[in-house]
Design a protein around this motif. Sequence first.
Motif, mmCIF file in Angstrom:
data_model
loop_
_atom_site.group_PDB
_atom_site.id
_atom_site.type_symbol
_atom_site.label_atom_id
_atom_site.label_comp_id
_atom_site.label_asym_id
_atom_site.label_seq_id
_atom_site.Cartn_x
_atom_site.Cartn_y
_atom_site.Cartn_z
ATOM 1 N N VAL A 97 6.130 66.898 9.642
ATOM 2 C CA VAL A 97 6.225 66.717 11.418
ATOM 3 C C VAL A 97 5.257 67.178 12.280
ATOM 4 O O VAL A 97 5.686 68.381 12.096
ATOM 5 N N PRO A 99 4.701 68.295 15.816
ATOM 6 C CA PRO A 99 5.013 67.956 17.162
ATOM 7 C C PRO A 99 3.731 67.825 18.277
ATOM 8 O O PRO A 99 3.060 69.087 17.606
ATOM 9 N N SER A 161 10.993 60.818 16.742
ATOM 10 C CA SER A 161 11.258 62.253 17.587
ATOM 11 C C SER A 161 10.415 62.463 18.010
ATOM 12 O O SER A 161 10.459 63.716 19.226
ATOM 13 N N ASP A 162 8.973 62.687 17.513
ATOM 14 C CA ASP A 162 7.972 63.332 18.160
ATOM 15 C C ASP A 162 6.762 62.737 17.639
ATOM 16 O O ASP A 162 5.361 63.181 18.500
#
Length: 166
Positions: A97, A99, A161-162
């Motif tokens: 991931v 961000p 969440s990102d």
Amino acid sequence: MSAAVVILALVTAQRLAELALARRNTRALLARGAHEVGAGHYPLIVTVHALWLASLWWLAPGEAIDWPLIGLFLILQLARLWVLATLKERWTTRVIVLPGEPLVTGGPFRFVRHPNYAIVVAEIAVLPLAFALWEVAAVFTVLNAAVLAVRIRAEERALGSDRLSP
């Protein structure tokens, strides 16, 4: 050299090349501030895929080949290339991931949330079936489903969440 050996050699070479590309992309993403999620399940995925390919090397040579299923497998490879081309340097075999980066929504991602996983599910069934190895197709379809259930949950949590707002 039999046609089965040639097919398996090409599939093996493709998978090894993909691992090299994934390793390069992973290093580059981590250098840009990305992080890995769900690393604990990665060895299971590698094991399932390695055993699938090893079982084909062990059982497929000498078997009759269903050429229409090989044709379907080739179509799946084109779909795989579409995924890789769409993700570019963000394609990897791990859940990485970065961000602040938006989700990729173009290419095959317009139609399927996880197109690469759909392709892998089909590949794991189609290639053994092309050699009349239905038992291999069945066993590895179940094993792959189990690891994908873990993988997709981890990926969805990480992406949730990102994500940037659309």
